[in-house]
Structures are given as structure tokens and as C-alpha cells.
Design an enzyme around this catalytic site. Structure first.
Site, short mmCIF file in Angstrom:
data_model
loop_
_atom_site.label_atom_id
_atom_site.label_comp_id
_atom_site.label_asym_id
_atom_site.label_seq_id
_atom_site.Cartn_x
_atom_site.Cartn_y
_atom_site.Cartn_z
N GLY A 11 101.97 28.26 136.53
CA GLY A 11 102.05 27.11 135.62
C GLY A 11 102.94 25.97 136.10
O GLY A 11 104.04 26.20 136.57
N SER A 12 102.47 24.74 135.97
CA SER A 12 103.20 23.61 136.53
C SER A 12 102.61 22.29 136.04
O SER A 12 101.80 22.27 135.12
CB SER A 12 103.16 23.69 138.06
N ARG A 13 103.00 21.16 136.68
CA ARG A 13 102.57 19.85 136.23
C ARG A 13 102.46 18.86 137.38
O ARG A 13 103.16 19.00 138.39
CB ARG A 13 103.59 19.32 135.20
#
Length: 233
Positions: A190-192
Site C-alpha cells: 500500500g502506498s501513494r
């Protein structure tokens, strides 16, 4: 026969080579725990299958037109705002339009170039692993920042690690020329992604919209049409 092959290609998505070591570890662990107690093999098989799914690398069809900015990541458009870009980008410290795409652990995590252009800056910054959905993650989290120059305009692209992510992988170097939708990196789990655009760029997505890397048009640098409005149904 060609129809059967096309169906197989739609079902069996290619896996990025970055995932091979994790898949191998999963297979070995599944064999070992299954040898100790056979019901555990099912759990190991499910986890290994999820790892294969996480590292999938499907082909994408990228719209090409001067000025278009496509999404660099699969995920949800979590922020659209005006913000000063991070200092490490070495862009003018003036407000720019920032569009953030949040990737959860079920999204494809291969990142793609939003525009055609040349990489003029890459800088990795160690940091924290806060929830990538938080605004302060742009300044506090581990990140890898790129500047891409396209037709005289510089845009910033920042890979940001999140709560689960612990590794940002870059496939490119300063001076490389990228095509729209070309793979440039990957973030494990999970990240952006933050994209910094000139204020005159017209954003063509809405908050909460699902973006597809290399396909969804986030903005138009040369827009002449009126700004879009969005309805949440």
C-alpha cells in the site's frame, strides 16, 4: 485457437519480475508448513496466490495526445489540491496543482509515466511509514521524487511509501526519455503517488474516482474546454 489464447491472456496476467523472489518464498513456506501440518498448506497457497496477484503487470492501452497527463498508478484519486511541491524536486517553490492517487494492497503497484518526456531529476528521501492517505505523508514518508520535462513544462511525480510499503523500486535514471504509460517504478504494498502540475492544467478526474495507470487521463496541460463537474451517485 486465437480466441482461446486471447481468453487465456485475459485471465493469466503477466507477473512483474520484482515479485519472483516473494513468490518463491511463498512456495517454499507453503511446502514447509504443509509438511508440518497439511491444512496449513491451504493458507500458504492462498497467501502465495495473493502475492502473484499483487505483482501482476497487465498491459495497458495509453491515450496519446500532446498535453495529456495519464495516471501513474492504479488506485483511488484521494486528493486534488493546490500545494507547494517538495523542495527536493527543485521546482519553483510556488503553488502547483497536486493530484494524489492512493493504492491499496489489492491495486496493481507498477507505476507508469504520466507524460512523454525526459527525466531531469530523481531523488530518494528516507522517512516514516505513516498512512499514505494522510496529507502529511507527502512531507514525512519515505519517497522517491522524479521531475519529468515534457515540451518545456516540468511536472513532479512522487512515489510515497505507506503503512505496509517498505520498498520503493525505480527502473529509471536521470536523462532517460519516457513514453506515456511507460513503466518507471514499483512500490511494494500500500502506498501513494503525487503528481504536481502547473496551475493552468485542467484536472479531468474527481475525488474518489478510480484511476487506472497508463489509461485514465488525470489532466490536460493544453485544455481549452470548460472545467468538468462531477456527481457522486
Amino acid at each position: 485457437m486465437s480466441g482461446i489464447l486471447d481468453s487465456i491472456r485475459r485471465i493469466v496476467v503477466p507477473i512483474h519480475k520484482e515479485g519472483y523472489p516473494f513468490i518463491l518464498i511463498g512456495l517454499i513456506a507453503t511446502f514447509f508448513v504443509g509438511w508440518l501440518w497439511s491444512p496449513l498448506a491451504w493458507i500458504g497457497a492462498i497467501i502465495t496466490t495473493w502475492i502473484c496477484y499483487f505483482f501482476r503487470d497487465p498491459a495497458r492501452v495509453t491515450p496519446i495526445r500532446q498535453g495529456l497527463v495519464v495516471s501513474p498508478a492504479d488506485g483511488r484519486v484521494s486528493l486534488i489540491m493546490t500545494a507547494v511541491p517538495p523542495a527536493e524536486l527543485e521546482l519553483p517553490q510556488e503553488p502547483m496543482t497536486r493530484v494524489s492517487v492512493f493504492m491499496n494492497v489489492f491495486d496493481c503497484h507498477v507505476n507508469r509515466s504520466p507524460v512523454e518526456g525526459r527525466i531531469t531529476q530523481i531523488l530518494y528521501t528516507p522517512g516514516l511509514f505513516l498512512n499514505a492517505e494522510l496529507d502529511k505523508a507527502s512531507d514525512d514518508n519515505e519517497r522517491n521524487a522524479l521531475v519529468i520535462e515534457t515540451n518545456g513544462t516540468k511536472i513532479g511525480v512522487v512515489q510515497i511509501a505507506g503503512l505496509v510499503a517498505r520498498r520503493i523500486v525505480s527502473f529509471v535514471k536521470v536523462g532517460d526519455k519516457l513514453s506515456p504509460g511507460e513503466r518507471f517504478g514499483l512500490i511494494r504494498f500500500g502506498s501513494r503517488l503525487d503528481i504536481y502540475l502547473p496551475l493552468n492544467a485542467q484536472v479531468l478526474v474527481g475525488l474518489g474516482q478510480t484511476a487506472v495507470a497508463g489509461e485514465t487521463v488525470l489532466a490536460d496541460l493544453n485544455a481549452t474546454e470548460p472545467a468538468r463537474q462531477y456527481h457522486v451517485g
